[in-house]
Design a protein around this motif. Structure first.
Motif, PDB file in Angstrom:
ATOM      1  N   GLU A  21     -42.529   9.729  15.700  1.00  0.00           N
ATOM      2  CA  GLU A  21     -42.746  10.970  14.902  1.00  0.00           C
ATOM      3  C   GLU A  21     -43.051  10.901  13.559  1.00  0.00           C
ATOM      4  OE1 GLU A  21     -39.121  13.046  15.918  1.00  0.00           O
ATOM      5  OE2 GLU A  21     -40.053  13.945  17.953  1.00  0.00           O
ATOM      6  N   ASN A  22     -42.491   9.625  12.789  1.00  0.00           N
ATOM      7  CA  ASN A  22     -42.663   9.623  11.616  1.00  0.00           C
ATOM      8  C   ASN A  22     -44.118   9.211  11.243  1.00  0.00           C
ATOM      9  OD1 ASN A  22     -42.054   9.092   8.699  1.00  0.00           O
ATOM     10  ND2 ASN A  22     -41.526   6.911   9.191  1.00  0.00           N
ATOM     11  N   MET A  24     -46.539  10.184  13.301  1.00  0.00           N
ATOM     12  CA  MET A  24     -47.356  11.146  13.444  1.00  0.00           C
ATOM     13  C   MET A  24     -47.375  12.167  12.129  1.00  0.00           C
ATOM     14  SD  MET A  24     -49.420  13.210  14.960  1.00  0.00           S
ATOM     15  CE  MET A  24     -49.447  12.249  16.402  1.00  0.00           C
ATOM     16  N   GLU A  25     -46.167  12.051  11.318  1.00  0.00           N
ATOM     17  CA  GLU A  25     -46.312  12.967  10.101  1.00  0.00           C
ATOM     18  C   GLU A  25     -47.205  12.283   9.220  1.00  0.00           C
ATOM     19  OE1 GLU A  25     -42.100  12.809   8.801  1.00  0.00           O
ATOM     20  OE2 GLU A  25     -41.406  14.323  10.773  1.00  0.00           O
ATOM     21  N   PHE A  26     -47.305  10.998   9.070  1.00  0.00           N
ATOM     22  CA  PHE A  26     -48.150  10.308   8.059  1.00  0.00           C
ATOM     23  C   PHE A  26     -49.693  10.736   8.448  1.00  0.00           C
ATOM     24  CE2 PHE A  26     -45.072   6.381   7.959  1.00  0.00           C
ATOM     25  CZ  PHE A  26     -44.548   7.032   6.993  1.00  0.00           C
ATOM     26  N   GLN A  28     -50.670  13.739  10.122  1.00  0.00           N
ATOM     27  CA  GLN A  28     -50.867  15.031  10.065  1.00  0.00           C
ATOM     28  C   GLN A  28     -50.795  15.310   8.254  1.00  0.00           C
ATOM     29  OE1 GLN A  28     -47.568  16.403  12.514  1.00  0.00           O
ATOM     30  NE2 GLN A  28     -48.977  16.999  14.044  1.00  0.00           N
ATOM     31  N   ALA A  29     -50.237  14.648   7.617  1.00  0.00           N
ATOM     32  CA  ALA A  29     -50.085  14.777   6.106  1.00  0.00           C
ATOM     33  C   ALA A  29     -51.351  14.257   5.583  1.00  0.00           C
ATOM     34  CB  ALA A  29     -48.920  14.185   5.666  1.00  0.00           C
ATOM     35  N   GLN A  31     -51.893  11.208   5.044  1.00  0.00           N
ATOM     36  CA  GLN A  31     -51.618  10.164   4.144  1.00  0.00           C
ATOM     37  C   GLN A  31     -52.673   8.697   4.431  1.00  0.00           C
ATOM     38  OE1 GLN A  31     -47.533   9.260   3.001  1.00  0.00           O
ATOM     39  NE2 GLN A  31     -46.746  11.094   3.742  1.00  0.00           N
ATOM     40  N   LYS A  34     -50.837   3.883   5.711  1.00  0.00           N
ATOM     41  CA  LYS A  34     -49.393   3.525   6.142  1.00  0.00           C
ATOM     42  C   LYS A  34     -49.453   2.714   7.469  1.00  0.00           C
ATOM     43  CE  LYS A  34     -47.524   6.607   3.047  1.00  0.00           C
ATOM     44  NZ  LYS A  34     -46.447   6.026   2.175  1.00  0.00           N
ATOM     45  N   CYS A  98     -50.458  11.653  20.045  1.00  0.00           N
ATOM     46  CA  CYS A  98     -51.558  11.953  19.712  1.00  0.00           C
ATOM     47  C   CYS A  98     -52.565  12.834  20.613  1.00  0.00           C
ATOM     48  CB  CYS A  98     -52.378  10.633  19.316  1.00  0.00           C
ATOM     49  SG  CYS A  98     -51.998   9.535  17.933  1.00  0.00           S
ATOM     50  N   GLN A 101     -52.400  16.476  20.285  1.00  0.00           N
ATOM     51  CA  GLN A 101     -52.970  17.325  19.147  1.00  0.00           C
ATOM     52  C   GLN A 101     -54.533  17.229  19.601  1.00  0.00           C
ATOM     53  OE1 GLN A 101     -51.057  18.112  16.415  1.00  0.00           O
ATOM     54  NE2 GLN A 101     -49.292  17.433  17.592  1.00  0.00           N
ATOM     55  N   ASN A 187     -55.415   6.654   8.421  1.00  0.00           N
ATOM     56  CA  ASN A 187     -54.140   7.347   7.936  1.00  0.00           C
ATOM     57  C   ASN A 187     -53.044   6.271   8.258  1.00  0.00           C
ATOM     58  OD1 ASN A 187     -55.683  10.272   9.264  1.00  0.00           O
ATOM     59  ND2 ASN A 187     -55.135   9.938   6.951  1.00  0.00           N
TER      60      ASN A 187
END
Length: 257
Positions: A21-22, A24-26, A28-29, A31, A34, A98, A101, A187
């Protein structure tokens, strides 16, 4: 993000679900660059004598506790890791997210064209919503030239994947990611080594019950004793000695080297 220090490396204690989940946050944000890598006794000992490999592991945004030896070391140091998180499980967990989404693109870098073809077919079957936007089988050599690197970078950036999976075996893959990530329009990057072979079916992974017992290394060693002898019978004793030194404050942690 929760981490513990083992021999100077910041290893995640979040567990498989939270690690995925961490990542996936990268994504979706939106970034950039990473990346994750895996920590096991052999890799940490190897990194102790290889500054570039050490830097690649130490700068990873997610460093997974991949190997029962890491869990045992944490216990010996009175630290807590909830579970072992192997590269295969992380790959499956993040690819599952993934798949939930829309329009998530992934790219595979490494291995052979034959393995990559099987890998893509398996992803299409298991995760039909994921867009495998590209693959690249690099030349097989110890060191890539500038032209080699540029070809890989161009192939990746042309399609701009959200996730780049790199399977070149350690420490080559971790070093490549560390040295080239800032040139990539990606990302999240994952160093997952043998996962390409296991997930594609090109090589058979140990049964689940063997993995749960922490003996996944044994079938691999029996298949390739020459290649894996040092990993299991040289690195493991050195790792145990290093953990004892850390426990009593005698080991020079990587940040002190």
């Amino acid at each position: 993000m929760k981490k513990i220090n083992i021999l100077g490396f910041q290893i995640s204690t979040m567990g498989l679900k939270a690690d995925a989940e961490n990542a996936m946050e990268f994504i979706q944000a939106k970034q950039k660059n990473k990346y994750m890598a895996c920590a096991n006794p052999h890799s940490l000992i190897e990194a102790g004598g290889d500054r570039l490999f050490a830097a690649a592991l130490n700068k990873a945004d997610i460093l997974l506790p991949d190997g029962v030896g890491i869990l045992l070391a944490a216990k010996a140091l009175n630290l807590y890791i909830p579970e072992r998180v192997a590269g295969t499980e992380f790959f499956l967990a993040l690819t599952y997210l993934c798949n939930q989404q829309e329009h998530i693109k992934i790219f595979f870098l490494g291995s052979t064209d034959e393995v990559l073809s099987k890998l893509v077919a398996k992803v299409h079957q298991d995760f039909p919503q994921v867009d495998v936007c590209g693959t690249y089988s690099p030349v097989f050599k110890d060191e890539f030239s500038y032209a080699d690197n540029q070809s890989m970078i161009d192939a990746i950036n042309t399609v701009q994947p959200h996730v780049l999976w790199v399977g070149m075996t350690a420490p080559k893959q971790e070093k490549w990611i560390y040295q080239n990530k800032d040139q990539l329009n990606v990302n999240f990057i994952g160093a997952i080594g043998a996962v390409f072979d296991f997930y594609s079916g090109s090589k058979k992974r140990a049964p689940e019950w063997v993995c749960k017992l922490g003996l996944e290394w044994l079938p691999r060693f029996l298949r390739e004793p020459g290649r894996l002898w040092g990993r299991n019978f040289v690195s493991t004793p050195l790792f145990l000695m290093a953990i004892l030194k850390q426990k009593f404050g005698l080991y020079p942690l990587i940040n002190d080297l």
